[in-house]
Write an enzyme that holds these catalytic residues in place. Structure first.
Site, PDB file in Angstrom:
ATOM      1  N   TYR A   1     -30.777 -36.505  64.626  1.00  0.00           N
ATOM      2  CA  TYR A   1     -31.411 -36.728  65.924  1.00  0.00           C
ATOM      3  C   TYR A   1     -30.829 -37.931  66.640  1.00  0.00           C
ATOM      4  CZ  TYR A   1     -34.588 -37.387  69.719  1.00  0.00           C
ATOM      5  OH  TYR A   1     -35.084 -37.546  70.985  1.00  0.00           O
TER       6      TYR A   1
ATOM      7  N   ASP B   1     -37.464 -28.666  64.702  1.00  0.00           N
ATOM      8  CA  ASP B   1     -36.724 -29.354  65.764  1.00  0.00           C
ATOM      9  C   ASP B   1     -35.213 -29.135  65.800  1.00  0.00           C
ATOM     10  OD1 ASP B   1     -39.212 -30.441  66.175  1.00  0.00           O
ATOM     11  OD2 ASP B   1     -38.746 -32.368  65.292  1.00  0.00           O
TER      12      ASP B   1
ATOM     13  N   HIS C   1     -32.444 -31.432  68.048  1.00  0.00           N
ATOM     14  CA  HIS C   1     -31.337 -32.201  67.496  1.00  0.00           C
ATOM     15  C   HIS C   1     -29.991 -31.660  67.969  1.00  0.00           C
ATOM     16  CE1 HIS C   1     -33.700 -33.959  63.813  1.00  0.00           C
ATOM     17  NE2 HIS C   1     -34.529 -33.651  64.784  1.00  0.00           N
TER      18      HIS C   1
ATOM     19  N   GLU D   1     -43.473 -30.533  71.882  1.00  0.00           N
ATOM     20  CA  GLU D   1     -43.689 -31.757  72.629  1.00  0.00           C
ATOM     21  C   GLU D   1     -42.622 -31.878  73.720  1.00  0.00           C
ATOM     22  OE1 GLU D   1     -44.770 -36.027  70.883  1.00  0.00           O
ATOM     23  OE2 GLU D   1     -42.660 -35.533  70.665  1.00  0.00           O
TER      24      GLU D   1
ATOM     25  N   GLU E   1     -36.031 -31.528  75.858  1.00  0.00           N
ATOM     26  CA  GLU E   1     -34.943 -31.438  74.896  1.00  0.00           C
ATOM     27  C   GLU E   1     -34.626 -29.987  74.571  1.00  0.00           C
ATOM     28  OE1 GLU E   1     -34.674 -35.456  72.326  1.00  0.00           O
ATOM     29  OE2 GLU E   1     -36.563 -34.376  72.093  1.00  0.00           O
TER      30      GLU E   1
END
Length: 940
Positions: free
Chosen positions: A392, A464, A468, A541, A545
């Protein structure tokens, strides 16, 4: 009620935008076609798998972990034999069926399909329809939590676990077996039906309380439980038997039955028609052409009885706002606002393509010497990667450098540009070579590629990956823009394609990676958790991204000549943009419950949303987490400028003043709606601040001063090249596009403007259009989308204040089809040619207050030459308002009532919208000055 986690974190203000990092103590709530070399089967000893010039390993580095339970025990996918070799789309709304995060729960956590909710248990599938929101977490969260109205299964079923047996784009079939009985239930997003198949027992429905029977017709039973209406359908010849809370039916040698949640008891006949048209699969198909992204959502079915192959689908708000397909009057409640029902096995949406540009256009507002100084601060830093080690934070550093490469190039700082490119290449190549301190490792059980060192559960929870890897794909796209040889499959392109296949694989037949791992095509956005092990369902969230990955796909596809990947990125970005607009920012103010006192959420959950992050209660980060990283893929946010202003205002209220920590992110966000206000804040500190970890003073300075010069993005206009954008200030539009191709091309914009762009270059031009300097006269329109403005004006301006106009009473007479004392909005001097296949569209927000029986109605008329005679008139069916205070949505989806005349070329023409009350004895209101008060004409 969701379990509250009290986990402290030391991330402080540096914490990244990850939807599955640990929660903070003060807060929340919440327990392509295959390209390159595919992973090989894992041998006894670890092996390095070549991938172009790079490589990855087929086993994890020593001392690291893969997917585990909450106690740290290794876990493999929970699949039936039939599904065992199929890549699992982890990070989905139903992932807990396949990922047993909690060792004592071999079934599932709650799954939010909408309108129905589900949870697997030993005796079958719990089914609920939550319709009343709860406000929890000190007012920071709203949720429509799963609560079982009934459980569907077979008599005597007592399965030791539930497995995933089959799945498609937005449906899944869980499977139960106990040695004597087998049971399957196909469920999905937007599906009011549960399609059940079983053997070894009678169909059994167990209700949470004693049901009320409102219809009994043998094999078709209508019941009401907890205020919700359900229909139960057994095979013809069967008969439902009700005994207390147990309802059973023999299947008569058949193996199927179904149930449906009804919007009302009088809908039973309609739903009965499709009771035995069983859904067997779901698939989305997309295309991006001419500045428009279209998507068709289709269900496949089989007729268990009779010949009916149709079905009913409930569309989410982000879908029905962008479809012209006919919808029924039936609706459902959901955490995403009203769902509307379509009587068909497919529907199509159409949206303007939200363009992505490598950098904002060059402008006179940027001091090149000052910008060069800021660029050198980054390029010459002792550690440009700020100590980043895991996937990340390495990605964040790569993203920071990638934003500066085209900026340096733009002002002629080629040495700095090349130095930045060299830094990015070096770090990516380290990660793309197995055996070093950082590498990627393929997990053959979960069919995923994980970077080590990992972080925030990207390894142990499969969280995620799209967050990333978005930075790696975006950075590689910028490198490819300047160095195509580096991006070739024989060089480092194959490793980038592995990251793309892991996160956003467009192939449904790739045996190494699942189709679109984290992107939920029906929900319209991605999910972050790999196990979905929460009572509130899955979550996301940092929606921004997720957008970063889509923007990276657009740029990578364009830079490498892969138009299929480029168009996939456009579909994902454009779709998720509307989902963010509605479900994170509530731009139309029609989604969040009235009792939820916030204008935005930091996190969306299956059950609702939360004004929070995983790591802090700081308002700046709650608001900023859905902004970072700011890139040329962030322009889509400018479509809802009023929502940005509300967002910033709430942040400052909650913060007790302007932003201090993530100020640069929020300045850039504000500049998408009000560049002058953002520049004033930048000027106020004169560069004396600490940038957010993924930002730099160079990028923020360039971004704010450029937009202050050319104006905010004008989202009413789109180009037919996905790497194009338009900006507007004081009646002048600035058009820009980057051509990654090897030959020059002409970009055509939806307002008729054209721009010639040389090969491998950016071009910019200016022309009239956009915000009109004279507020009393709309002036000639160069776009096809107009806002209603108080005073009877249709305008392309997006800066007028929100307001409302009164619609006169029908005075108790039926005025259906005939304007009576209409409120009129008009624009003159319009030029345009009819767009093939397009139709008049509008979105109005109306409110009758507590008055009963009112019905606003719309007519749109076209005077093609401006001579005072209207050549075409389209009257739409009226909208029956409810007697409850609050805005309601009225669109062209109500259907055309009458049409006269023909459309033709507009030459200094006039367009008029009339709205009046067709029924009733009271006045109503129509909103003005917002993106929910819009007329779109079928012209280019």
């Amino acid at each position: 009620m969701i379990e509250v986690l009290l986990v402290r974190t030391s991330l402080s203000r540096l914490a990244p935008g990850l939807a599955s990092r640990p929660a903070a103590a003060t807060l929340l709530a919440i327990a392509v076609a295959a390209v390159g070399l595919g992973p090989a089967a894992s041998p006894a000893a670890a092996a390095t798998i070549p991938a172009g010039a790079g490589s990855y390993s087929d086993s994890r580095p020593a001392g690291t972990s893969g997917p585990t339970t909450n106690t740290g025990a290794p876990v493999t996918p929970k699949l039936t034999t039939a599904a065992r070799d199929k890549p699992v789309p982890t990070n989905d709304w139903w992932s807990s069926l396949a990922y047993q995060r909690y060792g004592d729960n071999p079934y599932s956590t709650p799954m939010y399909g909408h309108p129905l909710t589900y949870q697997a248990k030993a005796s079958g599938l719990e089914v609920g329809y939550p319709t009343t929101p709860a406000i929890v977490g000190d007012g920071r969260q709203y949720e429509y939590a799963h609560k079982a109205d009934l459980t569907v299964g077979l008599s005597g079923l007592n399965s030791p676990d539930t497995k995933a047996d089959a799945w498609s784009d937005w449906t899944v079939t869980p499977y139960w077996a106990d040695g004597s009985r087998t049971f399957r239930a196909t469920i999905g997003h937007g599906m009011p039906f549960v399609y059940a198949k079983g053997s070894g027992g009678d169909a059994r429905i167990t209700t949470a309380s004693t049901p009320t029977v409102f219809s009994d017709d043998g094999n078709v039973l209508g019941i009401t439980v907890a205020g919700h209406h359900y229909a139960l359908f057994a095979p013809t010849g069967s008969d439902w038997n009700v005994s207390g809370t147990a309802i059973t039916a023999g299947l008569g040698g058949k193996d199927y039955f179904s149930l449906a949640v009804l919007p009302s008891t009088d809908a039973l006949a309609t739903y009965r028609k499709y009771a035995f048209s069983f859904v067997t699969g779901s698939q989305v198909a997309w295309q991006s052409t001419g500045g428009t992204v279209k998507a068709t959502y289709s269900l496949t079915t089989e007729a268990k009885e009779g010949t009916e192959r149709g079905t009913l689908q409930a569309l989410y708000r982000h879908q029905w706002l962008h479809t012209t397909d006919a919808l029924t009057p039936y609706t459902y409640v959901s955490p995403r606002g009203t769902m509307k029902v379509r009587e068909s096995a497919s529907f199509t949406t159409s949206q303007k393509n939200n363009g992505v540009v490598p950098a904002l256009p060059a402008s006179s507002g940027v001091d090149k010497a000052r910008l060069a100084g800021y660029l050198n601060e980054v390029a010459n830093a002792s550690d440009p990667f700020s100590g980043a080690a895991d996937t990340y934070w390495t990605g964040k550093a790569l993203g920071r450098l990638a934003q500066l490469v085209p900026v340096a190039d733009q002002i002629g700082e080629t040495a700095t540009r090349d130095k930045l490119l060299g830094l990015m290449k070096g770090r990516l190549q380290e990660w793309f070579t197995a055996g070093g301190a950082s590498e990627f490792s393929y997990d053959k059980d979960w069919k995923t590629l994980t970077g080590y060192p990992a972080s925030y559960g990207s390894d142990t929870e499969l969280n995620d990956h799209h967050f990333h890897y978005s930075y790696y794909v975006y950075a590689a796209a910028i490198i490819a823009q300047y160095d195509q040889a580096w991006a070739a499959d024989s060089a480092w392109g194959t490793m980038i394609k592995h990251l793309i296949r892991d996160t956003a694989n467009p192939s449904r037949t790739d045996s190494a990676y699942p189709f679109l791992r984290g992107f939920d095509v029906y929900a319209g956005h991605s999910w972050a958790s790999g196990h979905q092990g929460f009572a509130a369902g899955n979550n996301q969230e940092s929606s921004s991204e997720s957008i970063n990955l889509s923007a990276g796909l657009v740029l990578w596809g364009a830079a490498t000549g892969d138009n299929n990947l480029r168009d996939l990125g456009s579909f994902l970005l454009t779709t998720e943009s509307e989902a963010i607009t509605q479900y994170w920012f509530d731009a139309s103010q029609q989604v969040f419950p009235a009792s939820f006192g916030h204008d935005t959420v930091g996190m969306v959950w299956g059950s609702g949303g939360a004004y929070s992050t995983w790591w802090t209660a700081n308002p700046e980060e709650i608001h900023g987490i859905n902004v970072l990283p700011v890139t040329g893929g962030s322009l889509h946010l400018a479509r809802e400028k009023a929502a940005i202003k509300r967002n910033i205002a709430e942040m400052e209220r909650e913060n007790g003043g302007p932003a201090q920590e993530w100020r640069d992110l929020l300045w850039q966000f504000e500049s998408l709606s009000d560049p002058a206000a953002a520049k004033a804040k930048w000027d106020g500190v004169n560069g004396n601040y600490e940038p957010e970890q993924g930002e730099s003073k160079a990028h923020t300075y360039h971004w704010i001063n450029t937009l202050n010069t050319v104006g905010a993005p004008d989202m009413t206009v789109s180009g037919d090249l996905p790497t194009s954008a338009v900006f507007s200030k004081d009646g002048t539009r600035t058009y820009t596009a980057h051509n990654h191709g090897s030959t020059a091309r002409t970009v055509t914009f939806s307002d008729g403007r054209t721009l010639s762009v040389p090969a491998r270059s950016t071009a910019t031009s200016t022309g009239p259009g956009g915000s009109n300097p004279d507020p009393e006269e709309p002036g000639p329109s160069t776009g096809n989308t107009f806002r209603l403005k108080s005073g009877g004006v249709l305008t392309t301006a997006t800066t007028d204040p929100a307001g409302a106009d009164t619609i006169a009473s029908a005075d108790g007479v039926n005025r259906d089809g005939t304007p009576y004392r209409p409120t009129v909005y008009e624009v003159k001097k319009v030029n345009g040619k009819v767009a093939s296949g397009a139709a008049t569209a509008f979105r109005l927000r109306v409110d009758a207050g507590t008055k009963v029986g009112l019905a606003p109605q719309v007519r749109v008329s076209y005077d093609l030459t401006g001579d005072g005679t209207f050549d075409r008139a389209e009257t739409f069916r009226y909208f029956a308002t409810d007697p409850v205070n609050g805005w309601e949505e009225y669109t062209q989806a109500s259907g055309a009532q009458a049409t006269t005349g023909s459309l033709g070329e507009l030459k200094n023409g006039t367009v008029r919208l009339e709205v009046w009350n067709a029924l009733g004895n009271g006045t109503s209101q129509v909103q003005t000055g917002t993106d929910a008060a819009v007329l779109k004409i079928p012209y280019v």
